[in-house]
Design a protein around this motif. Structure first.
Motif, mmCIF file in Angstrom:
data_model
loop_
_atom_site.group_PDB
_atom_site.id
_atom_site.type_symbol
_atom_site.label_atom_id
_atom_site.label_comp_id
_atom_site.label_asym_id
_atom_site.label_seq_id
_atom_site.Cartn_x
_atom_site.Cartn_y
_atom_site.Cartn_z
ATOM 1 N N THR A 21 0.871 -1.205 -0.151
ATOM 2 C CA THR A 21 0.034 -0.049 0.009
ATOM 3 C C THR A 21 0.914 1.174 -0.102
ATOM 4 N N ALA A 24 2.368 1.582 -3.348
ATOM 5 C CA ALA A 24 1.582 2.402 -4.507
ATOM 6 C C ALA A 24 1.175 3.832 -4.176
ATOM 7 N N LEU A 25 1.163 3.960 -3.050
ATOM 8 C CA LEU A 25 0.730 5.502 -2.729
ATOM 9 C C LEU A 25 1.811 6.328 -3.100
ATOM 10 N N GLU A 27 4.384 5.638 -5.479
ATOM 11 C CA GLU A 27 4.281 5.808 -6.620
ATOM 12 C C GLU A 27 3.350 6.987 -7.295
ATOM 13 N N ALA A 28 2.074 6.992 -6.519
ATOM 14 C CA ALA A 28 1.163 7.829 -6.930
ATOM 15 C C ALA A 28 1.329 9.380 -6.817
ATOM 16 N N GLY A 29 2.668 9.668 -5.940
ATOM 17 C CA GLY A 29 3.411 11.084 -5.673
ATOM 18 C C GLY A 29 3.009 11.364 -4.283
#
Length: 93
Positions: A21, A24-25, A27-29
C-alpha cells in the motif's frame, strides 16, 4: 497535517499489505510514512512466510468462502509487483 516534512499519508502496518500500500501511494506521488508497532517477522506476513493461498483462505476462513475470485485475483497481481521490485517469487507451493 501541516509542517515541514509531514507525511501526506500514514500507513499503519509494515507487513506485505502495508508495504504494498505504501509503495502504491508513493508511486502515485504521495509522501508516505509507514508505522509498525511489531518487529518485522512477527506479523501475519512473517508467520505466513509470504504464502498467499486463496483456496486455503476461502476454505478455512468463515467470512471468505464467497471471496475466492477476489483472493485469487489479488494473488495473481504479486508476480508483476515482484518483477518490478526485482524480487524472486517462488510459486512452487
Amino acid at each position: 497535517m501541516g509542517g515541514s516534512g509531514a507525511a501526506s499519508v500514514i500507513v499503519v502496518g509494515a507487513g506485505v499489505f502495508g508495504l504494498a500500500t505504501g509503495l502504491a501511494l508513493a508511486e502515485a506521488g504521495l509522501k508516505v510514512r509507514l508505522v509498525a508497532e511489531t518487529a518485522s517477522g512477527l506479523t501475519a506476513s512473517g508467520v505466513a512466510a509470504g504464502m498467499l493461498a486463496p483456496a486455503f483462505e476461502s476454505l478455512l476462513d468463515p467470512p471468505s468462502p464467497d471471496s475466492l475470485g477476489l483472493l485469487a485475483a489479488g494473488r495473481d497481481l504479486w508476480p508483476d509487483l515482484a518483477g518490478r521490485l526485482g524480487v524472486a517469487l517462488d510459486r512452487s507451493g
